[in-house]
Design a protein around this motif. Structure first.
Motif, short mmCIF file in Angstrom:
data_model
loop_
_atom_site.label_atom_id
_atom_site.label_comp_id
_atom_site.label_asym_id
_atom_site.label_seq_id
_atom_site.Cartn_x
_atom_site.Cartn_y
_atom_site.Cartn_z
N LEU A 196 53.27 29.40 2.25
CA LEU A 196 54.29 30.39 2.57
C LEU A 196 55.55 29.72 3.12
O LEU A 196 56.66 30.00 2.65
CB LEU A 196 53.75 31.40 3.59
N ALA A 197 55.38 28.83 4.07
CA ALA A 197 56.54 28.15 4.66
C ALA A 197 57.23 27.26 3.63
O ALA A 197 58.47 27.18 3.61
CB ALA A 197 56.10 27.31 5.86
N GLY A 198 56.47 26.60 2.77
CA GLY A 198 57.08 25.77 1.73
C GLY A 198 57.89 26.60 0.75
O GLY A 198 58.97 26.19 0.32
N GLY A 199 57.36 27.76 0.38
CA GLY A 199 58.10 28.64 -0.52
C GLY A 199 59.40 29.13 0.09
O GLY A 199 60.45 29.13 -0.57
N LEU A 200 59.36 29.55 1.33
CA LEU A 200 60.57 30.03 1.99
C LEU A 200 61.58 28.91 2.22
O LEU A 200 62.79 29.09 2.03
CB LEU A 200 60.22 30.70 3.32
N LEU A 201 61.10 27.73 2.60
CA LEU A 201 62.00 26.60 2.80
C LEU A 201 62.63 26.16 1.49
O LEU A 201 63.83 25.87 1.43
CB LEU A 201 61.24 25.44 3.45
N GLY A 202 61.83 26.11 0.43
CA GLY A 202 62.38 25.73 -0.87
C GLY A 202 63.43 26.72 -1.36
O GLY A 202 64.44 26.33 -1.93
N ASP A 203 63.18 27.99 -1.14
CA ASP A 203 64.16 29.00 -1.52
C ASP A 203 65.43 28.86 -0.70
O ASP A 203 66.54 28.94 -1.24
CB ASP A 203 63.57 30.40 -1.34
N PHE A 204 65.29 28.63 0.58
CA PHE A 204 66.46 28.48 1.45
C PHE A 204 67.30 27.27 1.03
O PHE A 204 68.53 27.37 0.92
CB PHE A 204 66.02 28.34 2.91
N GLY B 280 62.87 26.11 -7.10
CA GLY B 280 62.92 25.26 -5.91
C GLY B 280 61.85 25.63 -4.90
O GLY B 280 61.25 24.77 -4.26
N ALA B 281 61.59 26.93 -4.78
CA ALA B 281 60.53 27.38 -3.87
C ALA B 281 59.17 26.89 -4.33
O ALA B 281 58.35 26.45 -3.53
CB ALA B 281 60.54 28.90 -3.78
N ALA B 282 58.93 26.95 -5.64
CA ALA B 282 57.64 26.48 -6.17
C ALA B 282 57.48 24.98 -5.99
O ALA B 282 56.40 24.49 -5.65
CB ALA B 282 57.54 26.85 -7.65
N ILE B 283 58.55 24.22 -6.19
CA ILE B 283 58.46 22.77 -6.06
C ILE B 283 58.20 22.36 -4.62
O ILE B 283 57.32 21.54 -4.35
CB ILE B 283 59.76 22.12 -6.60
N VAL B 284 58.93 22.94 -3.68
CA VAL B 284 58.74 22.57 -2.27
C VAL B 284 57.38 23.05 -1.77
O VAL B 284 56.70 22.35 -1.01
CB VAL B 284 59.90 23.10 -1.41
N SER B 285 56.95 24.20 -2.22
CA SER B 285 55.64 24.71 -1.80
C SER B 285 54.52 23.82 -2.33
O SER B 285 53.59 23.48 -1.59
CB SER B 285 55.46 26.14 -2.30
N ALA B 286 54.60 23.42 -3.59
CA ALA B 286 53.58 22.53 -4.15
C ALA B 286 53.60 21.16 -3.47
O ALA B 286 52.54 20.57 -3.21
CB ALA B 286 53.79 22.38 -5.65
N ALA B 287 54.79 20.67 -3.16
CA ALA B 287 54.88 19.38 -2.48
C ALA B 287 54.31 19.44 -1.07
O ALA B 287 53.60 18.52 -0.64
CB ALA B 287 56.34 18.92 -2.44
N SER B 288 54.57 20.52 -0.36
CA SER B 288 54.03 20.63 0.99
C SER B 288 52.51 20.83 0.97
O SER B 288 51.80 20.34 1.85
CB SER B 288 54.72 21.74 1.77
N LEU B 289 52.02 21.54 -0.02
CA LEU B 289 50.56 21.69 -0.14
C LEU B 289 49.89 20.37 -0.50
O LEU B 289 48.77 20.10 -0.08
CB LEU B 289 50.22 22.76 -1.17
N SER B 290 50.57 19.55 -1.28
CA SER B 290 49.97 18.27 -1.66
C SER B 290 49.84 17.34 -0.47
O SER B 290 49.01 16.43 -0.49
CB SER B 290 50.80 17.61 -2.76
#
Length: 88
Positions: free
Chosen positions: A38-46, A63-73
């Motif tokens: 959730l936080a990665g998606g919001l941060l990527g969108d921002f 961008g939200a998907a990329i940052v969310s996937a990176a933070s989950l990894s």
């Protein structure tokens, strides 16, 4: 803009659910995985929205998907013990 943020939050939660479903043996507790997605998606969108400006919904969601996937990894643990080389 609120719908864009809501969409990126849902996208982050979906990616977190998919990661928790497929890689549950390599991830920590589920609440941590969901909150990270959730936080990665919001941060990527921002970040994407700030860089590209308004009226860029699809790139912001990407961008939200990329940052969310990176933070989950970053939460993934190794599968087994690390092996040492015989020559070392």
């Amino acid at each position: 803009m609120i719908l864009e943020a809501l969409g990126s939050a849902v996208l982050g939660l979906f990616l977190a659910w998919a990661a928790a479903h497929r890689l549950s043996h390599r991830l920590p507790s589920r609440p941590l995985v969901y909150s990270t997605g959730l936080a990665g998606g919001l941060l990527g969108d921002f970040v994407t929205h700030s860089a590209l400006g308004p009226h860029t919904v699809l790139p912001s969601l990407l961008g939200a998907a990329i940052v969310s996937a990176a933070s989950l990894s970053l939460l993934l643990r190794p599968t087994g013990r690390l092996r040492r080389s015989a020559t070392a």
